[in-house]
Design a protein around this motif. Structure first.
Motif, PDB file in Angstrom:
ATOM      1  N   TYR A 530       0.648  -0.856   0.299  1.00  0.00           N
ATOM      2  CA  TYR A 530       0.312   0.113   0.432  1.00  0.00           C
ATOM      3  C   TYR A 530       1.179   0.657   0.121  1.00  0.00           C
ATOM      4  CZ  TYR A 530       0.835  -1.012   5.073  1.00  0.00           C
ATOM      5  OH  TYR A 530       1.178  -0.957   6.021  1.00  0.00           O
ATOM      6  N   LYS A 533       0.084   9.152  -0.701  1.00  0.00           N
ATOM      7  CA  LYS A 533       0.146   9.554  -1.096  1.00  0.00           C
ATOM      8  C   LYS A 533       0.000  11.261  -0.951  1.00  0.00           C
ATOM      9  CE  LYS A 533       3.985   7.671  -5.161  1.00  0.00           C
ATOM     10  NZ  LYS A 533       4.460   7.751  -6.243  1.00  0.00           N
ATOM     11  N   TRP A 538       5.144  10.687  -0.976  1.00  0.00           N
ATOM     12  CA  TRP A 538       5.154   9.756   0.016  1.00  0.00           C
ATOM     13  C   TRP A 538       5.039   9.770   1.089  1.00  0.00           C
ATOM     14  CZ3 TRP A 538       7.092   7.501   4.381  1.00  0.00           C
ATOM     15  CH2 TRP A 538       6.425   5.365   3.946  1.00  0.00           C
ATOM     16  N   GLU A 566      -3.742  10.252  -2.242  1.00  0.00           N
ATOM     17  CA  GLU A 566      -3.992   9.325  -3.363  1.00  0.00           C
ATOM     18  C   GLU A 566      -3.236   8.150  -2.084  1.00  0.00           C
ATOM     19  OE1 GLU A 566      -2.179   8.800  -7.624  1.00  0.00           O
ATOM     20  OE2 GLU A 566      -0.987   8.289  -6.510  1.00  0.00           O
ATOM     21  N   LEU A 567      -3.780   6.823  -2.369  1.00  0.00           N
ATOM     22  CA  LEU A 567      -4.072   5.400  -1.601  1.00  0.00           C
ATOM     23  C   LEU A 567      -3.589   4.532  -3.101  1.00  0.00           C
ATOM     24  CD1 LEU A 567      -2.798   3.683   1.053  1.00  0.00           C
ATOM     25  CD2 LEU A 567      -5.585   3.420   0.814  1.00  0.00           C
ATOM     26  N   VAL A 568      -2.968   4.145  -3.229  1.00  0.00           N
ATOM     27  CA  VAL A 568      -3.350   2.712  -4.141  1.00  0.00           C
ATOM     28  C   VAL A 568      -2.715   1.521  -3.323  1.00  0.00           C
ATOM     29  CG1 VAL A 568      -2.113   1.553  -5.609  1.00  0.00           C
ATOM     30  CG2 VAL A 568      -1.803   3.737  -6.334  1.00  0.00           C
ATOM     31  N   THR A 570      -2.279  -2.743  -3.658  1.00  0.00           N
ATOM     32  CA  THR A 570      -1.872  -3.367  -4.611  1.00  0.00           C
ATOM     33  C   THR A 570      -1.514  -5.239  -3.875  1.00  0.00           C
ATOM     34  OG1 THR A 570      -0.427  -2.133  -5.816  1.00  0.00           O
ATOM     35  CG2 THR A 570       0.114  -4.420  -6.660  1.00  0.00           C
ATOM     36  N   ALA A 576      -4.440  -3.933  -9.159  1.00  0.00           N
ATOM     37  CA  ALA A 576      -4.443  -2.791  -7.747  1.00  0.00           C
ATOM     38  C   ALA A 576      -5.632  -1.264  -8.074  1.00  0.00           C
ATOM     39  CB  ALA A 576      -3.179  -1.709  -8.332  1.00  0.00           C
ATOM     40  N   THR A 577      -5.822  -1.666  -6.711  1.00  0.00           N
ATOM     41  CA  THR A 577      -6.534  -0.008  -6.438  1.00  0.00           C
ATOM     42  C   THR A 577      -6.559   1.173  -6.299  1.00  0.00           C
ATOM     43  OG1 THR A 577      -8.789  -1.674  -5.626  1.00  0.00           O
ATOM     44  CG2 THR A 577      -9.033   0.621  -5.767  1.00  0.00           C
ATOM     45  N   THR A 578      -7.376   2.251  -6.506  1.00  0.00           N
ATOM     46  CA  THR A 578      -6.813   3.673  -6.306  1.00  0.00           C
ATOM     47  C   THR A 578      -7.677   4.543  -6.175  1.00  0.00           C
ATOM     48  OG1 THR A 578      -4.622   3.813  -8.061  1.00  0.00           O
ATOM     49  CG2 THR A 578      -5.827   5.794  -6.952  1.00  0.00           C
ATOM     50  N   THR A 580      -9.368   8.344  -4.375  1.00  0.00           N
ATOM     51  CA  THR A 580      -8.271   9.849  -5.031  1.00  0.00           C
ATOM     52  C   THR A 580      -9.264  10.683  -4.022  1.00  0.00           C
ATOM     53  OG1 THR A 580      -7.086   9.398  -7.011  1.00  0.00           O
ATOM     54  CG2 THR A 580      -7.759  11.363  -6.719  1.00  0.00           C
TER      55      THR A 580
END
Length: 585
Positions: A530, A533, A538, A566-568, A570, A576-578, A580
């Motif tokens: 995870y 940002k 970061w 923003e959070l990604v 995986t 992956a899911t983003t 925002t």
């Protein structure tokens, strides 16, 4: 004289010779430790202090039985609250700090000049200087979890200096400090009470049951004929609930159900040592003095693992499986297995001690009965796997490789198939059964029953009981490392993780909010990474084990005004899911 009679006499002669030799060696080695605990060496008993300024009370003892491991330290209670000062138990320097999801959560390690290292786990906070050092490491390496070796001399400490604050972090069942003393060179963990850090204790262990196992040349398994018998008594003196002379024949293994309690706590903990005696001669000894972390999973060879899995019964076997290499067995004759083949009456005695020396005993009368003759070992129904060699099984759908050191005893390995489960891309392959423990694991290959095409890199192997164990497509098979026998099949993971924001959405005003919080989950292969940002930079996201909340705590780096979060997330198969959102601060 028949061959069978000769075999019986030769077996008994060999057993008695081994018993006499072991008794002589044991007597020589233990002269200096007469009336003391069973231990291989002396330890300094005045160097160390307790880690807390509280009356010492423990929730967990060293060597206590836990799922898949022996407990590696003492769990000091903290009055069901956090925030107590944690003190360095001796002079030294902070040599390691660790932050992890689960486990200790947060831990500090101090290396001492006398050859030992102390460990303090589940703490809530480090000192400010150490906290700053960790944060710099986390931002530099862009990671929340951190296992940091610290150079000697950077953080020197004196005995009694405060080095942390007690907590409830990681996989902790309640507020406490997990404390260890390790050999700095070998990293073996050692019973802290051998260093003078004693706990008030005038209560002898409580024996609750015994087990009798008819081995007769067969490996121990869930098929081993056995009986469990209830025990009654108190204050160190125990007997069978139904007194009797036991009629036994052939090679017999014994086990014991036992717990211990000290005078400072109501918790039921583990014993320090157990001895099994035959006619006054010790044939088996177990003692929780010290062990290496590469050995701790061998608890599954020490206990009756099938009984634990099927009924959660903790039976501690007083015989040693041949593939179990662990330093908690300082002595045995014939691995503790006793041949009853002479038609004589024998005295069998259990002697159990806690680390304060409180002792409980249980005596049995056994009549050796050979009327039934010598049982013949069972013929394997499957493929014979040996504990001390590489073992392989293969057909056109599956391959299994078990390397030496992973089986605790020889194994009659069985394999079968069952119909495919919904959504599976292979049959369900029954790889032996879950009742046989493994030390590390084995390699498993399964061939899919359909062409995976471009989705081959999304394939995983699934344990029907516990979930995905990962996997990589290679040469027409999906390959993974499995830690247990059981039922396995192939599935595809094409579904990305789910992010659930708890206190932020697009346009949120976060001016008075301390942190941004999320939950995240994955349907199959599990979350791999995870990344959070703010404005493309970061930021440190901390994942709490108990609440499963992922959070970023605001600091002075975030100026007032509009920002983008923003959070990604995986998963293991790179889905992956983003998330925002713009917010105001």
């Amino acid at each position: 004289m028949t061959d069978r009679t000769n075999i019986k006499k030769n077996n008994k002669r060999a057993f008695l010779i081994a018993a006499a030799a072991t008794l002589l060696i044991s007597s020589i080695n233990n002269i200096a430790f007469a009336q003391k605990l069973i231990q291989s060496r002396e330890y300094p008993t005045t160097d160390f202090r307790y880690p807390l300024d509280l009356s010492p009370s423990t929730a967990g003892s060293f060597g206590e039985l836990r799922p898949n491991h022996f407990h590696s330290g003492l769990d000091f209670k903290t009055n069901q609250r956090t925030g107590y000062p944690v003190h360095a138990v001796y002079d030294g320097y902070i040599s390691r700090v660790r932050i992890q999801f689960g486990g200790f959560g947060k831990a500090v390690y101090i290396t001492h000049p006398n050859g030992y290292t102390s460990v303090y786990g589940h703490i809530s906070a480090f000192t400010p200087a150490v906290t700053k050092y960790i944060k710099e490491y986390q931002y530099k390496n862009q990671t929340f979890e951190a296992d940091i070796a610290i150079p000697k001399g950077m953080f020197n400490v004196s005995k009694s200096e405060i080095v942390a604050t007690s907590g409830n972090e990681g996989a902790s069942a309640g507020p406490h400090v997990h404390f260890e003393l390790r050999d700095t060179t070998s990293q073996e963990t050692i019973n802290p009470q051998l260093f003078g850090l004693t706990i008030p204790d005038q209560i002898p262990p409580a024996i609750t049951s015994i087990g009798i196992y008819h081995l007769n040349g067969n490996p121990f398994s869930e098929k081993t004929p056995k009986e469990f018998m209830a025990v009654t008594g108190s204050n160190g003196n125990y007997r069978l609930a139904q007194p009797q002379t036991l009629n036994l024949s052939g090679n017999i293994g014994f086990a014991i159900g036992v717990t211990d309690q000290n005078s400072a706590s109501i918790n039921r903990n583990g014993i320090y040592s157990a001895e099994l005696k035959l006619d006054g001669v010790t044939v088996y000894t177990f003692a929780v003095e010290r062990f290496g972390f590469d050995q701790t999973r061998a608890i599954n060879a020490y206990i009756d693992y099938p009984a634990y899995l099927t009924s959660h019964r903790w039976m501690q076997k007083c015989f040693i499986m041949p593939g179990s290499r662990i330093t908690l067995y300082p002595q045995s004759i014939n691995g503790g297995i006793i041949p009853f083949n002479d038609n004589a009456e024998h005295d069998v005695e259990y002697v159990v001690k806690d680390i304060a020396g409180n002792t409980s005993t249980l005596a049995l009368k056994v009549k050796s009965n050979t009327d039934a003759g010598s049982p013949v070992p069972d013929k394997p129904l499957g493929k014979w796997f040996k504990f001390n060699q590489k073992n392989e099984f293969a057909n056109d759908k599956v391959k299994v490789t078990v390397m030496p050191g992973n089986l605790y005893d020889n194994l009659d390995f069985m394999y079968s198939t069952m119909p495919a489960k919904v959504g599976a891309l292979s049959l369900t392959h029954r790889i032996h059964n879950k009742l046989t423990p493994l030390h590390e694991g084995y390699d498993l290959w399964i061939k899919p029953d359909v062409d995976l095409g471009k989705l081959a890199d999304k394939a995983v192997i699934v344990n029907a009981a516990t979930g995905s164990i990962g996997g990589k497509y290679d040469g027409g098979y999906v390959k993974a490392s499995a830690r247990a026998f059981g039922d396995y099949y192939i599935k595809l993971d094409t579904v990305p993780p789910v992010i659930t924001p708890l206190n932020i959405r697009n346009g949120s005003n976060m001016a008075k909010v301390r942190s941004v919080n999320f939950r995240m989950s994955d349907n199959l292969s599990g979350i791999k990474s995870y990344v959070g940002k703010i404005d493309g930079k970061w930021v440190l996201m901390e994942w709490a084990y108990k609440s499963r909340i992922l959070s970023y705590t605001f600091n002075n780096d975030i100026a007032p005004g509009k920002h983008t979060f923003e959070l990604v997330v995986t998963d293991v198969k790179s889905n992956a899911t983003t998330f925002t959102a713009e917010f105001n601060r």
